[in-house]
Design an enzyme around this catalytic site. Structure first.
Site, mmCIF file in Angstrom:
data_model
loop_
_atom_site.group_PDB
_atom_site.id
_atom_site.type_symbol
_atom_site.label_atom_id
_atom_site.label_comp_id
_atom_site.label_asym_id
_atom_site.label_seq_id
_atom_site.Cartn_x
_atom_site.Cartn_y
_atom_site.Cartn_z
ATOM 1 N N ASN A 176 3.710 -2.014 -1.152
ATOM 2 C CA ASN A 176 4.929 -1.207 -0.998
ATOM 3 C C ASN A 176 6.207 -1.875 -1.512
ATOM 4 O OD1 ASN A 176 4.839 -2.955 1.181
ATOM 5 N ND2 ASN A 176 5.629 -1.478 2.651
ATOM 6 N N ARG A 212 9.011 -13.489 -1.211
ATOM 7 C CA ARG A 212 9.239 -13.915 0.173
ATOM 8 C C ARG A 212 8.194 -14.939 0.616
ATOM 9 N NH1 ARG A 212 10.053 -9.110 4.551
ATOM 10 N NH2 ARG A 212 7.865 -9.431 4.998
ATOM 11 N N LYS A 233 -2.649 -13.030 -4.094
ATOM 12 C CA LYS A 233 -3.477 -11.855 -4.375
ATOM 13 C C LYS A 233 -2.660 -10.616 -4.044
ATOM 14 C CE LYS A 233 -5.964 -9.326 -2.003
ATOM 15 N NZ LYS A 233 -5.486 -8.094 -2.688
ATOM 16 N N PRO A 234 -2.126 -9.955 -5.079
ATOM 17 C CA PRO A 234 -1.384 -8.719 -4.809
ATOM 18 C C PRO A 234 -2.353 -7.576 -4.500
ATOM 19 C CG PRO A 234 -1.507 -9.105 -7.174
ATOM 20 C CD PRO A 234 -2.200 -10.273 -6.518
ATOM 21 N N ALA A 235 -1.812 -6.466 -4.027
ATOM 22 C CA ALA A 235 -2.646 -5.287 -3.769
ATOM 23 C C ALA A 235 -3.147 -4.705 -5.087
ATOM 24 C CB ALA A 235 -1.844 -4.252 -2.998
ATOM 25 N N GLU A 295 2.597 -10.835 8.699
ATOM 26 C CA GLU A 295 3.650 -9.806 8.717
ATOM 27 C C GLU A 295 2.924 -8.468 8.685
ATOM 28 O OE1 GLU A 295 6.800 -10.360 9.065
ATOM 29 O OE2 GLU A 295 6.981 -12.492 8.588
ATOM 30 N N LEU A 296 2.843 -7.817 9.841
ATOM 31 C CA LEU A 296 1.940 -6.668 9.954
ATOM 32 C C LEU A 296 2.705 -5.349 10.121
ATOM 33 C CD1 LEU A 296 -0.702 -8.477 12.186
ATOM 34 C CD2 LEU A 296 -0.521 -8.415 9.695
ATOM 35 N N ARG A 307 14.249 5.253 2.795
ATOM 36 C CA ARG A 307 14.169 4.159 1.835
ATOM 37 C C ARG A 307 12.698 3.902 1.511
ATOM 38 N NH1 ARG A 307 14.605 -1.853 1.885
ATOM 39 N NH2 ARG A 307 13.726 -1.767 3.963
ATOM 40 N N CYS A 360 7.429 -1.183 6.280
ATOM 41 C CA CYS A 360 7.045 -1.605 7.631
ATOM 42 C C CYS A 360 8.228 -1.472 8.581
ATOM 43 C CB CYS A 360 6.557 -3.046 7.600
ATOM 44 S SG CYS A 360 7.755 -4.139 6.833
ATOM 45 N N GLU A 410 1.767 4.480 12.287
ATOM 46 C CA GLU A 410 2.758 4.290 11.212
ATOM 47 C C GLU A 410 2.699 5.510 10.321
ATOM 48 O OE1 GLU A 410 1.532 0.388 9.385
ATOM 49 O OE2 GLU A 410 3.694 0.184 9.218
ATOM 50 N N SER A 467 16.932 -6.170 6.544
ATOM 51 C CA SER A 467 16.299 -7.207 5.715
ATOM 52 C C SER A 467 17.333 -8.044 4.962
ATOM 53 C CB SER A 467 15.368 -6.562 4.693
ATOM 54 O OG SER A 467 14.409 -5.788 5.371
HETATM 55 P P1 NAP Z 1 -3.360 -3.400 3.713
HETATM 56 O O1 NAP Z 1 -4.328 -2.313 3.396
HETATM 57 O O2 NAP Z 1 -3.535 -4.125 4.985
HETATM 58 O O3 NAP Z 1 -3.419 -4.392 2.484
HETATM 59 C C1 NAP Z 1 -2.543 -5.489 2.373
HETATM 60 C C2 NAP Z 1 -3.146 -6.494 1.428
HETATM 61 O O4 NAP Z 1 -4.366 -6.976 1.996
HETATM 62 C C3 NAP Z 1 -3.516 -5.934 0.064
HETATM 63 O O5 NAP Z 1 -3.338 -6.941 -0.898
HETATM 64 C C4 NAP Z 1 -4.990 -5.638 0.234
HETATM 65 O O6 NAP Z 1 -5.669 -5.628 -0.996
HETATM 66 C C5 NAP Z 1 -5.416 -6.817 1.062
HETATM 67 N N1 NAP Z 1 -6.649 -6.646 1.802
HETATM 68 C C6 NAP Z 1 -7.167 -5.521 2.350
HETATM 69 N N2 NAP Z 1 -8.331 -5.820 2.972
HETATM 70 C C7 NAP Z 1 -8.544 -7.148 2.806
HETATM 71 C C8 NAP Z 1 -9.574 -8.056 3.215
HETATM 72 N N3 NAP Z 1 -10.621 -7.636 3.925
HETATM 73 N N4 NAP Z 1 -9.453 -9.342 2.861
HETATM 74 C C9 NAP Z 1 -8.404 -9.785 2.156
HETATM 75 N N5 NAP Z 1 -7.401 -8.980 1.743
HETATM 76 C C10 NAP Z 1 -7.468 -7.672 2.070
HETATM 77 O O7 NAP Z 1 -1.877 -2.855 3.699
HETATM 78 P P2 NAP Z 1 -1.156 -2.002 2.584
HETATM 79 O O8 NAP Z 1 -1.625 -0.589 2.704
HETATM 80 O O9 NAP Z 1 -1.237 -2.662 1.259
HETATM 81 O O10 NAP Z 1 0.374 -2.109 3.048
HETATM 82 C C11 NAP Z 1 0.898 -1.314 4.033
HETATM 83 C C12 NAP Z 1 0.902 -2.044 5.361
HETATM 84 O O11 NAP Z 1 1.623 -3.266 5.221
HETATM 85 C C13 NAP Z 1 1.616 -1.281 6.456
HETATM 86 O O12 NAP Z 1 0.912 -1.431 7.649
HETATM 87 C C14 NAP Z 1 2.971 -1.989 6.532
HETATM 88 O O13 NAP Z 1 3.625 -1.850 7.756
HETATM 89 C C15 NAP Z 1 2.582 -3.395 6.258
HETATM 90 N N6 NAP Z 1 3.730 -4.173 5.807
HETATM 91 C C16 NAP Z 1 4.255 -5.099 6.648
HETATM 92 C C17 NAP Z 1 5.371 -5.817 6.267
HETATM 93 C C18 NAP Z 1 5.971 -6.849 7.178
HETATM 94 O O14 NAP Z 1 6.752 -7.661 6.690
HETATM 95 N N7 NAP Z 1 5.664 -6.866 8.472
HETATM 96 C C19 NAP Z 1 5.934 -5.626 5.000
HETATM 97 C C20 NAP Z 1 5.364 -4.672 4.159
HETATM 98 C C21 NAP Z 1 4.251 -3.957 4.575
HETATM 99 P P3 NAP Z 1 -6.224 -4.259 -1.623
HETATM 100 O O15 NAP Z 1 -5.241 -3.193 -1.272
HETATM 101 O O16 NAP Z 1 -6.297 -4.541 -3.052
HETATM 102 O O17 NAP Z 1 -7.556 -4.044 -0.972
#
Ligand code: NAP
Length: 488
Positions: free
Chosen positions: A159, A167, A182-184, A258-259, A286, A292, A389, A449
């Site tokens: 996102n 960061r 490792k980015p998404a 950071e979840l 935004r 998050c 969420e 932020s």
């Molecule tokens: P996500 O599905 O948890 O994925 C985050 C990252 O983890 C991605 O790079 C993803 O890669 C990777 N990942 C997924 N499964 C994994 C595994 N089993 N092993 C290792 N890596 C793995 O989250 P998202 O959908 O990308 O992002 C949205 C979430 O992030 C929301 O819950 C949001 O609140 C949270 N967030 C939190 C903050 C904060 O600072 N607290 C900031 C931004 C976002 P792939 O997608 O390539 O599988």
């Protein structure tokens, strides 16, 4: 600014390992999609488990010399990266809009925000300090010093493609840690371009590796299990964070998590409603609601709830949905079909339980994954939108009766990242600082932020802090040394 085609053609499409752009050993590729059109914009390397091992080898090999590099030199590389980012701001902004969908003006804002981590930690690199003094008994001298944790694995979400990377990367490098990021899979291009920028800024080979993969679990697990790894920093959803914490436990790794969030946005009866509406629009819309820190539940005093709903509905009517590259667009697409389905099901559930739909409420027909900016008022207890969420442009209003009711409603969640409070009553604002169960709070502001602030959550929103004076500490070990009293 480059045009889209020439910018995309210039983005590296390989893995970055040991300071070189290299092919994946698997030969497989990932298609990166523009969510506003559904079209493939770039095809890049898909890392295998072997590529992860190569990146770990490189990070491990470079650790000793990077830790021994003078803090000033580490800081100056980050500062150079900050300067280069300013020069290339338009390219980074356009790239984020193309791969993630956010409006160009917001993408420029992310370049500014993400860049600040480079500048902040370039300054923090030279402020890693310790202490020296007598023990209470006077028999010895105690030395406390801070040393780099060691090779770190950084996992980022889709996102905020630049800011979530800087960061983590900036404090890791400032502290003297090498890193693999490792980015998404959905938005890997910005990280690849940023790795090239760091190379251009003079980062030594091996200090940072980038692996892009469609098999995040399979490729990450062996890296996390590698005894040479010392730190895991993750930003993403709570369920994935929990899974990674369990994996990290086997190696007793340092972790930063950071979840997810479920931010309450509380509007008291004495609030400045103009400011509250302005803050609400920022806190909710935004990043197309995909943050998050996005306000998830608008908890509004019953005496002003109708007025607040009327005003935000009017403000929402002025939002413009479309491809983020087009002038005047304020709401881009959601990241994919699943995000649209989720927004739709949360809206339908809330309406079926008695909420009133004041604006939007459905998918925008045509190409891309767009969802109408939506306002729901009178959302009732038990609606799924209050516990999940939303991650979309849906503003849900719940009325409350008194301060105790507002606090109880706000804290009725396992998340605890951020809360927003609007009141003119200073003492009430101060009470809320202590009674809201969150790691951060906006008091009469809708965005908190800042690279100079400790960002992070409590409860299931995570562990550790990023940014601020605290941020570099996540990548430092504390070492204590005792020596005899030299006068004895
Ligand atoms: P996500 O599905 O948890 O994925 C985050 C990252 O983890 C991605 O790079 C993803 O890669 C990777 N990942 C997924 N499964 C994994 C595994 N089993 N092993 C290792 N890596 C793995 O989250 P998202 O959908 O990308 O992002 C949205 C979430 O992030 C929301 O819950 C949001 O609140 C949270 N967030 C939190 C903050 C904060 O600072 N607290 C900031 C931004 C976002 P792939 O997608 O390539 O599988």
């Amino acid at each position: 600014m480059q045009d889209e085609a020439s910018l995309l053609a210039s983005i590296p499409n390989q893995l970055f390992i040991g300071g070189e752009w290299v092919d994946s050993t698997s030969g497989r590729t990932i298609d990166v999609i523009d969510p506003s059109t559904g079209r493939v914009i770039k095809t890049i390397a898909d890392a295998s488990v072997e590529d992860g091992a190569r990146a770990m080898d490189a990070a491990s090999a470079a650790q000793e010399s990077w830790a021994a590099t003078a803090p000033r030199v580490r800081g100056e590389i980050l500062r150079k990266a900050f300067d280069l980012l300013q020069e290339r701001a338009d390219d980074f902004a356009l790239l984020m809009t193309l791969e993630m969908g956010k409006p160009l003006a917001e993408a420029r804002g992310e370049v500014a925000y993400g860049g600040e981590f480079l500048r902040w930690f370039s300054e923090e690199a030279v402020r890693i300090s310790g202490r020296y003094g007598s023990n209470p008994e006077g028999t010895g001298r105690m030395i406390v010093t801070h040393l780099p944790v060691g090779p770190s694995f950084l996992i980022t979400p889709w996102n905020f493609p630049l800011a979530m990377a800087t960061r983590k990367i900036a404090p890791a490098l400032a502290a003297g840690c090498t890193a693999i990021i490792k980015p998404a899979e959905l938005t890997p291009l910005t990280t690849l371009l940023f790795a090239q920028l760091l190379k251009d800024a003079g980062l030594p080979d091996g200090v940072l590796g980038v692996i892009t993969t469609s098999a995040s679990g399979e490729v990450s697990a062996p890296i996390i299990a590698d005894p040479r790894l010392r730190k895991l920093s993750f930003t993403g959803s709570t369920p994935v964070g929990v899974r990674l914490l369990k994996q990290a436990a086997d190696g007793v790794l340092r972790t930063s998590m950071e979840l997810g969030g479920n931010a309450p946005f509380i509007v008291f009866e004495d609030a400045d409603l103009d400011r509250a509406v302005e803050g609400a629009m920022q806190a909710k819309f935004r990043n197309i609601g995909q943050a998050c820190t996005a306000a998830n539940r608008f908890i509004v005093h019953e005496s002003v709830a109708e007025e607040f709903a009327t005003r935000v509905t009017a403000a929402v009517a002025a939002l413009k949905v479309g491809r983020g590259t087009e002038a005047g667009i304020t709401i881009g697409p959601l990241i994919n079909e699943a995000a649209v389905d989720k927004a739709q099901s949360l809206v339908d559930d809330a309406v079926s339980r008695g909420a009133e739909l004041r604006a939007g409420g459905k998918r925008v027909t045509g190409d891309g994954t767009f969802f109408e900016p939506t306002v729901l008022s009178g959302v009732t207890a038990g609606s799924e939108i209050l516990s999940q969420e939303i991650f979309g442009p849906v503003l849900a209003i719940v009325p409350f009766t008194d301060e105790a009711d507002a606090v109880a409603k706000a804290n009725d969640t396992q998340y605890g990242l951020v809360g927003y409070v609007y009141t003119r009553d200073l003492a009430r604002g101060q009470r809320l600082i202590e009674s809201l169960q969150t790691g951060m709070m906006g008091l009469n502001v809708g965005v908190v932020s800042n690279a100079a602030a400790p960002f992070g959550g409590v409860k299931q929103s995570g562990l550790g802090r990023e940014g601020g004076a605290e941020g570099i500490g996540e990548y430092l070990e504390t070492k204590y040394v005792l020596t005899p009293n030299p006068f004895a």
